[in-house]
Design a protein around this motif. Sequence first.
Motif, PDB file in Angstrom:
ATOM      1  N   ALA A  95       0.761  -1.227   0.039  1.00  0.00           N
ATOM      2  CA  ALA A  95       0.031   0.013  -0.072  1.00  0.00           C
ATOM      3  C   ALA A  95       0.858   1.385  -0.134  1.00  0.00           C
ATOM      4  N   GLN A  96       1.903   1.266   0.872  1.00  0.00           N
ATOM      5  CA  GLN A  96       2.778   2.514   0.891  1.00  0.00           C
ATOM      6  C   GLN A  96       3.546   2.776  -0.503  1.00  0.00           C
ATOM      7  N   ALA A  97       3.917   1.377  -0.943  1.00  0.00           N
ATOM      8  CA  ALA A  97       4.653   1.674  -2.022  1.00  0.00           C
ATOM      9  C   ALA A  97       3.704   2.380  -3.397  1.00  0.00           C
ATOM     10  N   ALA A  98       2.569   2.019  -3.369  1.00  0.00           N
ATOM     11  CA  ALA A  98       1.540   2.358  -4.423  1.00  0.00           C
ATOM     12  C   ALA A  98       1.308   3.766  -4.218  1.00  0.00           C
ATOM     13  N   VAL A  99       1.156   4.341  -2.887  1.00  0.00           N
ATOM     14  CA  VAL A  99       0.870   5.701  -2.585  1.00  0.00           C
ATOM     15  C   VAL A  99       2.114   6.486  -2.930  1.00  0.00           C
ATOM     16  N   THR A 100       3.306   5.896  -2.764  1.00  0.00           N
ATOM     17  CA  THR A 100       4.456   6.662  -3.287  1.00  0.00           C
ATOM     18  C   THR A 100       4.590   6.831  -4.884  1.00  0.00           C
ATOM     19  N   TYR A 101       4.242   5.771  -5.357  1.00  0.00           N
ATOM     20  CA  TYR A 101       4.348   5.922  -6.733  1.00  0.00           C
ATOM     21  C   TYR A 101       3.233   6.677  -7.342  1.00  0.00           C
ATOM     22  N   TYR A 102       2.062   6.696  -6.768  1.00  0.00           N
ATOM     23  CA  TYR A 102       1.101   7.617  -7.151  1.00  0.00           C
ATOM     24  C   TYR A 102       1.340   9.221  -7.042  1.00  0.00           C
ATOM     25  N   ALA A 103       1.923   9.288  -5.889  1.00  0.00           N
ATOM     26  CA  ALA A 103       2.353  10.670  -5.370  1.00  0.00           C
ATOM     27  C   ALA A 103       3.421  11.327  -6.400  1.00  0.00           C
ATOM     28  N   ARG A 104       4.218  10.518  -6.615  1.00  0.00           N
ATOM     29  CA  ARG A 104       5.288  10.821  -7.629  1.00  0.00           C
ATOM     30  C   ARG A 104       4.956  11.383  -8.999  1.00  0.00           C
ATOM     31  N   THR A 105       3.973  10.199  -9.638  1.00  0.00           N
ATOM     32  CA  THR A 105       3.768  10.524 -10.658  1.00  0.00           C
ATOM     33  C   THR A 105       2.882  11.632 -10.963  1.00  0.00           C
ATOM     34  N   LYS A 106       1.967  11.747 -10.137  1.00  0.00           N
ATOM     35  CA  LYS A 106       1.183  13.196 -10.062  1.00  0.00           C
ATOM     36  C   LYS A 106       1.847  14.196  -9.539  1.00  0.00           C
ATOM     37  N   ARG A 107       2.903  14.370  -9.150  1.00  0.00           N
ATOM     38  CA  ARG A 107       3.518  15.407  -8.370  1.00  0.00           C
ATOM     39  C   ARG A 107       2.708  16.016  -7.345  1.00  0.00           C
ATOM     40  N   LEU A 108       2.392  15.214  -6.605  1.00  0.00           N
ATOM     41  CA  LEU A 108       1.648  15.352  -5.144  1.00  0.00           C
ATOM     42  C   LEU A 108       2.395  15.229  -4.071  1.00  0.00           C
ATOM     43  N   ASN A 109       1.829  15.748  -2.751  1.00  0.00           N
ATOM     44  CA  ASN A 109       2.703  15.559  -1.681  1.00  0.00           C
ATOM     45  C   ASN A 109       2.142  14.273  -1.161  1.00  0.00           C
ATOM     46  N   ARG A 110       3.423  13.357  -0.761  1.00  0.00           N
ATOM     47  CA  ARG A 110       3.018  12.136  -0.341  1.00  0.00           C
ATOM     48  C   ARG A 110       2.225  11.924   0.877  1.00  0.00           C
ATOM     49  N   HIS A 111       2.547  12.913   1.880  1.00  0.00           N
ATOM     50  CA  HIS A 111       2.004  12.758   3.068  1.00  0.00           C
ATOM     51  C   HIS A 111       0.387  12.991   2.959  1.00  0.00           C
ATOM     52  N   GLU A 112       0.048  14.261   2.266  1.00  0.00           N
ATOM     53  CA  GLU A 112      -1.020  14.594   2.153  1.00  0.00           C
ATOM     54  C   GLU A 112      -2.245  13.421   1.484  1.00  0.00           C
ATOM     55  N   VAL A 113      -1.517  12.678   0.202  1.00  0.00           N
ATOM     56  CA  VAL A 113      -2.025  11.841  -0.255  1.00  0.00           C
ATOM     57  C   VAL A 113      -2.555  10.436   0.577  1.00  0.00           C
ATOM     58  N   GLU A 114      -1.412  10.192   1.569  1.00  0.00           N
ATOM     59  CA  GLU A 114      -1.599   8.961   2.478  1.00  0.00           C
ATOM     60  C   GLU A 114      -2.490   9.469   3.519  1.00  0.00           C
ATOM     61  N   ALA A 115      -2.795  10.680   3.928  1.00  0.00           N
ATOM     62  CA  ALA A 115      -3.704  11.121   4.845  1.00  0.00           C
ATOM     63  C   ALA A 115      -5.056  11.022   4.426  1.00  0.00           C
ATOM     64  N   ARG A 116      -5.419  11.577   3.076  1.00  0.00           N
ATOM     65  CA  ARG A 116      -6.483  11.477   2.731  1.00  0.00           C
ATOM     66  C   ARG A 116      -6.928   9.994   2.258  1.00  0.00           C
ATOM     67  N   LEU A 117      -6.007   9.114   1.808  1.00  0.00           N
ATOM     68  CA  LEU A 117      -6.410   7.821   1.836  1.00  0.00           C
ATOM     69  C   LEU A 117      -6.719   7.002   2.933  1.00  0.00           C
TER      70      LEU A 117
END
Length: 452
Positions: A410-432
């Motif tokens: 799950a965390q690897a998927a969050v990292t990949y998605y945040a990088r490809t979309k140029r988003l803040n990984r912490h915010e993506v994980e908190a929202r998820l």
Amino acid sequence: MANVVWHKKLRILLDLTRDDLDHPDYPGLWDLIYATDRFYGRRGVPVSERDLQCGGVCRDMGVDAPMHLRMRGGRREAVHERREDEERHTAPMSDEHKAYQERILRAAEEGGFSGDSEVRTRIGRTWIQTDTLVEGADGRRIGWEVQLSTIDESGLRGVRARAAKAAKNGITPAWHTDRAAYAQRNDTHWTRSDNLPAHVIARNGDLRIVSGFRVLDFWHCDTHALYPCPHGIRRCGKAHATPKPRDVLFDDMVRQTAAGTIVPIHFRAGTKVHRYWVTSADRDRLDDLNSNDTRLPPERDTAPATGASRNRPTCQPATHPLTVHAPQDLPYIPALPLQQPAPAIETAPPALVEHPGHSSRAADNTTGLPSDLITLQKAADDAHRKLQQLHDHDERAQQRQVWRQAAQAAQAAVTYYARTKRLNRHEVEARLRQLVRNSGRSDAQTAASSGA
């Protein structure tokens, strides 16, 4: 009485031992100031409301001590208004204070440096009074100010102004104390030793500084870091420095500050700035880190700040080790699983690899997050929930491995998605996590209503 007077309106120091008050450019200055003070006296103006204050010991301690002038036997005198201000001048220097001055001079001489005590340095129209001034290498001047348990903490004022004035005129201020209350102040670079008698301070045993010196630990903010991220997020991926307390021998501190191998720094932690002493190598690495905080600065060879000594210590260590007992009423909190290093942008986790005829990047209608992220996070939460329900040791070990694998995916998927979309990984994980938590609550409420 005092020989140096501070004039508040003219903002100059007056030396009553000189005919021109040490201001030859102003002829008749004494007659003018004395006549003005006498006029105030005849009009009944209180001494505290006049323009004269003590410019000697009281001013050095940051105390506003009003004074008035008088002539006795043809000699000029400045008299304190309060008895406690007068006693500050007559109080003898403590034996501990003298022992520290002698030890600083002896340690400096052993390191090949010169020094002197009670040095009064002329700066323009004012002076800088230094307890012990050490002349170091390359024109370096270290001004040691020893402040012991002789006055109340509330009376210790003006430290920041005195230290700034000394630094502005080429003197590195080094304030030493034996009181924890003074060492916790942040108005200058304080060091502290234990409260010891004069004969212990004066002898050649190892006198240790127990507060004020730091060793900087440089680390990378990833999933393997031992420290929390100073920016308040989970892991930012940058390099940071954490100061760690370290004892140093007092004699080594005197010699190495004069040599320039121990230097003062201003360390910023959030919105607060701390003042520490560190090695020059750590100072240089910190400068490299501040200039480029995306990678760790290179290590530099340096001699240790402390080392073994054949001298007997001046204080005895504790005879019994400190035992810390963990509280028994705290609930069990499972540790987060270790994360694998984040994959490169070009490499996607297996769960997010798209297959022909199937789009794994389908987004949730409410949050915009890919449905695969939600599925992976739900699987990790379900695995952790199941782990909490088990009691057998072997079953828990197997389920813990399942939970770690699910959480890593799950965390690897969050990292990949945040990088490809140029988003803040912490915010993506908190929202998820919030989305999955809310959906779990709604599912539980639906199951309860249907069962009812």
